[in-house]
Motif scaffolding. Structure first.
Motif, PDB file in Angstrom:
ATOM      1  N   ARG A  70       5.508  19.965  52.153  1.00  0.00           N
ATOM      2  CA  ARG A  70       4.638  18.830  52.476  1.00  0.00           C
ATOM      3  C   ARG A  70       3.839  19.115  53.742  1.00  0.00           C
ATOM      4  NH1 ARG A  70       6.794  12.885  54.283  1.00  0.00           N
ATOM      5  NH2 ARG A  70       7.674  14.187  55.945  1.00  0.00           N
ATOM      6  N   ALA A  71       4.502  19.670  54.749  1.00  0.00           N
ATOM      7  CA  ALA A  71       3.824  19.976  56.017  1.00  0.00           C
ATOM      8  C   ALA A  71       2.673  20.952  55.806  1.00  0.00           C
ATOM      9  CB  ALA A  71       4.832  20.549  57.015  1.00  0.00           C
ATOM     10  N   VAL A  72       2.895  21.955  54.951  1.00  0.00           N
ATOM     11  CA  VAL A  72       1.853  22.954  54.668  1.00  0.00           C
ATOM     12  C   VAL A  72       0.657  22.305  53.976  1.00  0.00           C
ATOM     13  CG1 VAL A  72       1.285  25.007  53.292  1.00  0.00           C
ATOM     14  CG2 VAL A  72       3.443  24.908  54.558  1.00  0.00           C
ATOM     15  N   LEU A  73       0.917  21.472  52.976  1.00  0.00           N
ATOM     16  CA  LEU A  73      -0.162  20.839  52.215  1.00  0.00           C
ATOM     17  C   LEU A  73      -0.949  19.844  53.071  1.00  0.00           C
ATOM     18  CD1 LEU A  73       1.678  20.224  48.815  1.00  0.00           C
ATOM     19  CD2 LEU A  73      -0.010  21.998  49.341  1.00  0.00           C
ATOM     20  N   ILE A  74      -0.235  19.086  53.888  1.00  0.00           N
ATOM     21  CA  ILE A  74      -0.908  18.107  54.744  1.00  0.00           C
ATOM     22  C   ILE A  74      -1.753  18.815  55.798  1.00  0.00           C
ATOM     23  CG2 ILE A  74      -0.537  16.338  56.506  1.00  0.00           C
ATOM     24  CD1 ILE A  74       1.842  15.350  54.897  1.00  0.00           C
ATOM     25  N   ALA A  75      -1.218  19.894  56.384  1.00  0.00           N
ATOM     26  CA  ALA A  75      -1.947  20.642  57.414  1.00  0.00           C
ATOM     27  C   ALA A  75      -3.238  21.236  56.851  1.00  0.00           C
ATOM     28  CB  ALA A  75      -1.067  21.744  57.980  1.00  0.00           C
ATOM     29  N   ALA A  76      -3.187  21.654  55.572  1.00  0.00           N
ATOM     30  CA  ALA A  76      -4.363  22.252  54.932  1.00  0.00           C
ATOM     31  C   ALA A  76      -5.240  21.208  54.239  1.00  0.00           C
ATOM     32  CB  ALA A  76      -3.930  23.300  53.918  1.00  0.00           C
ATOM     33  N   ASP A  77      -4.798  19.948  54.310  1.00  0.00           N
ATOM     34  CA  ASP A  77      -5.543  18.840  53.705  1.00  0.00           C
ATOM     35  C   ASP A  77      -5.800  19.083  52.215  1.00  0.00           C
ATOM     36  OD1 ASP A  77      -6.742  16.360  53.741  1.00  0.00           O
ATOM     37  OD2 ASP A  77      -8.733  17.139  54.294  1.00  0.00           O
ATOM     38  N   VAL A  78      -4.745  19.453  51.496  1.00  0.00           N
ATOM     39  CA  VAL A  78      -4.850  19.714  50.052  1.00  0.00           C
ATOM     40  C   VAL A  78      -4.711  18.396  49.289  1.00  0.00           C
ATOM     41  CG1 VAL A  78      -3.815  20.881  48.070  1.00  0.00           C
ATOM     42  CG2 VAL A  78      -3.906  22.028  50.292  1.00  0.00           C
ATOM     43  N   PRO A  79      -5.734  17.964  48.574  1.00  0.00           N
ATOM     44  CA  PRO A  79      -5.637  16.711  47.816  1.00  0.00           C
ATOM     45  C   PRO A  79      -4.858  16.923  46.524  1.00  0.00           C
ATOM     46  CG  PRO A  79      -7.788  17.697  47.485  1.00  0.00           C
ATOM     47  CD  PRO A  79      -7.065  18.580  48.462  1.00  0.00           C
ATOM     48  N   PRO A  80      -3.921  16.062  46.197  1.00  0.00           N
ATOM     49  CA  PRO A  80      -3.126  16.247  44.979  1.00  0.00           C
ATOM     50  C   PRO A  80      -3.958  16.179  43.701  1.00  0.00           C
ATOM     51  CG  PRO A  80      -2.724  14.092  45.942  1.00  0.00           C
ATOM     52  CD  PRO A  80      -3.512  14.857  46.946  1.00  0.00           C
ATOM     53  N   ASP A  81      -5.078  15.447  43.743  1.00  0.00           N
ATOM     54  CA  ASP A  81      -5.912  15.312  42.554  1.00  0.00           C
ATOM     55  C   ASP A  81      -7.088  16.280  42.563  1.00  0.00           C
ATOM     56  OD1 ASP A  81      -7.134  14.127  44.699  1.00  0.00           O
ATOM     57  OD2 ASP A  81      -7.817  12.342  43.613  1.00  0.00           O
ATOM     58  N   GLY A  82      -7.042  17.258  43.463  1.00  0.00           N
ATOM     59  CA  GLY A  82      -8.110  18.250  43.529  1.00  0.00           C
ATOM     60  C   GLY A  82      -7.797  19.477  42.703  1.00  0.00           C
ATOM     61  N   PRO A  83      -8.641  20.521  42.803  1.00  0.00           N
ATOM     62  CA  PRO A  83      -8.395  21.773  42.066  1.00  0.00           C
ATOM     63  C   PRO A  83      -7.087  22.422  42.496  1.00  0.00           C
ATOM     64  CG  PRO A  83     -10.623  21.709  42.985  1.00  0.00           C
ATOM     65  CD  PRO A  83      -9.873  20.581  43.610  1.00  0.00           C
ATOM     66  N   PHE A  84      -6.503  23.185  41.595  1.00  0.00           N
ATOM     67  CA  PHE A  84      -5.281  23.896  41.934  1.00  0.00           C
ATOM     68  C   PHE A  84      -5.584  24.911  43.034  1.00  0.00           C
ATOM     69  CE2 PHE A  84      -2.015  27.203  41.258  1.00  0.00           C
ATOM     70  CZ  PHE A  84      -0.880  26.413  41.311  1.00  0.00           C
ATOM     71  N   PRO A  85      -4.758  24.959  44.100  1.00  0.00           N
ATOM     72  CA  PRO A  85      -5.040  25.862  45.237  1.00  0.00           C
ATOM     73  C   PRO A  85      -5.126  27.326  44.811  1.00  0.00           C
ATOM     74  CG  PRO A  85      -3.268  24.323  45.752  1.00  0.00           C
ATOM     75  CD  PRO A  85      -3.524  24.188  44.285  1.00  0.00           C
ATOM     76  N   GLN A  86      -5.959  28.080  45.515  1.00  0.00           N
ATOM     77  CA  GLN A  86      -6.097  29.509  45.242  1.00  0.00           C
ATOM     78  C   GLN A  86      -5.378  30.364  46.283  1.00  0.00           C
ATOM     79  OE1 GLN A  86      -7.680  30.681  42.306  1.00  0.00           O
ATOM     80  NE2 GLN A  86      -7.333  28.494  41.999  1.00  0.00           N
ATOM     81  N   ASP A  87      -5.217  29.813  47.481  1.00  0.00           N
ATOM     82  CA  ASP A  87      -4.483  30.517  48.528  1.00  0.00           C
ATOM     83  C   ASP A  87      -3.003  30.604  48.151  1.00  0.00           C
ATOM     84  OD1 ASP A  87      -4.343  31.358  51.566  1.00  0.00           O
ATOM     85  OD2 ASP A  87      -2.728  29.909  51.238  1.00  0.00           O
ATOM     86  N   GLU A  88      -2.393  31.765  48.333  1.00  0.00           N
ATOM     87  CA  GLU A  88      -1.009  31.982  47.901  1.00  0.00           C
ATOM     88  C   GLU A  88      -0.023  31.055  48.594  1.00  0.00           C
ATOM     89  OE1 GLU A  88       0.295  33.827  45.473  1.00  0.00           O
ATOM     90  OE2 GLU A  88      -1.754  34.256  44.884  1.00  0.00           O
ATOM     91  N   LYS A  89      -0.212  30.855  49.899  1.00  0.00           N
ATOM     92  CA  LYS A  89       0.688  29.977  50.644  1.00  0.00           C
ATOM     93  C   LYS A  89       0.591  28.544  50.140  1.00  0.00           C
ATOM     94  CE  LYS A  89       1.864  28.528  55.365  1.00  0.00           C
ATOM     95  NZ  LYS A  89       1.498  28.634  56.806  1.00  0.00           N
ATOM     96  N   LEU A  90      -0.618  28.109  49.831  1.00  0.00           N
ATOM     97  CA  LEU A  90      -0.815  26.750  49.327  1.00  0.00           C
ATOM     98  C   LEU A  90      -0.318  26.608  47.892  1.00  0.00           C
ATOM     99  CD1 LEU A  90      -4.356  25.910  50.781  1.00  0.00           C
ATOM    100  CD2 LEU A  90      -2.097  25.386  51.721  1.00  0.00           C
ATOM    101  N   LYS A  91      -0.456  27.686  47.120  1.00  0.00           N
ATOM    102  CA  LYS A  91       0.097  27.679  45.757  1.00  0.00           C
ATOM    103  C   LYS A  91       1.609  27.469  45.800  1.00  0.00           C
ATOM    104  CE  LYS A  91      -3.101  30.744  43.238  1.00  0.00           C
ATOM    105  NZ  LYS A  91      -3.188  32.070  42.574  1.00  0.00           N
ATOM    106  N   ASP A  92       2.253  28.209  46.708  1.00  0.00           N
ATOM    107  CA  ASP A  92       3.708  28.084  46.836  1.00  0.00           C
ATOM    108  C   ASP A  92       4.103  26.656  47.199  1.00  0.00           C
ATOM    109  OD1 ASP A  92       4.271  30.691  46.209  1.00  0.00           O
ATOM    110  OD2 ASP A  92       4.353  31.389  48.280  1.00  0.00           O
ATOM    111  N   ALA A  93       3.411  26.100  48.192  1.00  0.00           N
ATOM    112  CA  ALA A  93       3.739  24.753  48.654  1.00  0.00           C
ATOM    113  C   ALA A  93       3.515  23.726  47.548  1.00  0.00           C
ATOM    114  CB  ALA A  93       2.896  24.406  49.881  1.00  0.00           C
ATOM    115  N   TYR A  94       2.394  23.838  46.850  1.00  0.00           N
ATOM    116  CA  TYR A  94       2.058  22.928  45.745  1.00  0.00           C
ATOM    117  C   TYR A  94       3.130  23.006  44.664  1.00  0.00           C
ATOM    118  CZ  TYR A  94      -0.924  20.861  42.054  1.00  0.00           C
ATOM    119  OH  TYR A  94      -1.445  20.071  41.039  1.00  0.00           O
ATOM    120  N   SER A  95       3.471  24.229  44.269  1.00  0.00           N
ATOM    121  CA  SER A  95       4.479  24.434  43.221  1.00  0.00           C
ATOM    122  C   SER A  95       5.846  23.904  43.634  1.00  0.00           C
ATOM    123  CB  SER A  95       4.591  25.926  42.875  1.00  0.00           C
ATOM    124  OG  SER A  95       3.361  26.439  42.430  1.00  0.00           O
TER     125      SER A  95
END
Length: 242
Positions: A94-119
């Motif tokens: 959660r901390a990683v996604l919030i820090a990167a401002d990743v929206p849950p309804d947005g495109p699937f992340p392409q950055d590996e670290k964000l992919k891991d956090a999302y998954s």
């Protein structure tokens, strides 16, 4: 007699270790595929949904192994360890996604670290829902007294509901059922935990369950006392000088 009991204890500890190791690996691994990078950004979520289905099969197998232990004390210990690990992963992700401002309804992340956090958020929230519905008494024993876990699950459910991963398919109901079972959302008039009756044999009565909890609490207290005894009394500097 003592040797037999000792061997049985060692066997139980080994089973516990194997199951816990498998569950931790399951929580930390991410659904992945060598073909993922070949897909366009727009289709990234659709690719992930297919990988998510594969991961869910692994999670179902892990739950099957946990259920087949058919031992309340062992299940209690494993779920205790597992939940602590699961919520640590969820909190970090959660901390990683919030820090990167990743929206849950947005495109699937392409950055590996964000992919891991999302998954990790999507898969561990779903897996926690599975555990809640199959072992409600054990989970309530831990969850109901932990406000931080409550906040994490509320966030996780909200995030997952917005991803689109759970919109259709066999896992579409797990978030809603989990929320109702935990009291996060109000129970509908027709709410029923679909697994409560099926696995009631693991908890034949409230007395049996409470007895298992008491035994586990006694075991923990004994371990704490042993640790204190091992430490022993500390000799102060002034005394040693004398």
């Amino acid at each position: 007699m003592f040797t037999g009991e000792l061997n049985l204890s060692r066997t139980s500890d080994m089973d516990l270790f194997r199951v816990c190791t498998f569950l931790f690996t399951l929580m930390l691994s991410r659904s992945s595929s060598s073909d993922t990078e070949k897909q366009s950004i727009d289709s990234g979520l659709e690719v992930y949904k297919k990988l998510f289905e594969v991961k869910r099969k692994d999670q179902m197998n892990a739950l099957k192994n946990l259920i087949e232990l058919n031992d309340v004390n062992q299940q209690y210990k494993i779920i205790d360890i597992m939940l602590k690990g699961l919520f640590k992963v969820l909190e970090d992700s959660r901390a990683v996604l919030i820090a990167a401002d990743v929206p849950p309804d947005g495109p699937f992340p392409q950055d590996e670290k964000l992919k891991d956090a999302y998954s990790h958020v999507v898969e561990n929230t779903a897996f926690f829902g599975d555990v809640v519905l199959r072992f409600p008494k054990i989970v309530h024993h831990y969850f109901d007294r932990n406000s931080n876990w409550n906040n994490l699950v509320r966030w996780g459910i909200s995030f997952c509901n917005q991803t689109g991963v759970f919109d259709q398919g066999p896992h579409s109901q797990v978030l809603g059922l989990m929320a109702q079972e935990l009291g996060i959302s109000e129970k509908t008039p027709d709410y029923r935990n679909p697994f409560k009756t099926d696995h009631s044999e693991f908890f034949p009565s409230a007395d049996t369950f409470q007895k298992a909890l008491r035994e586990e609490e006694k075991r923990r207290k004994k371990e704490e006392k042993r640790k204190e005894i091992r430490k022993g009394p500390r000799i102060s500097r002034s005394q040693s000088e004398l």
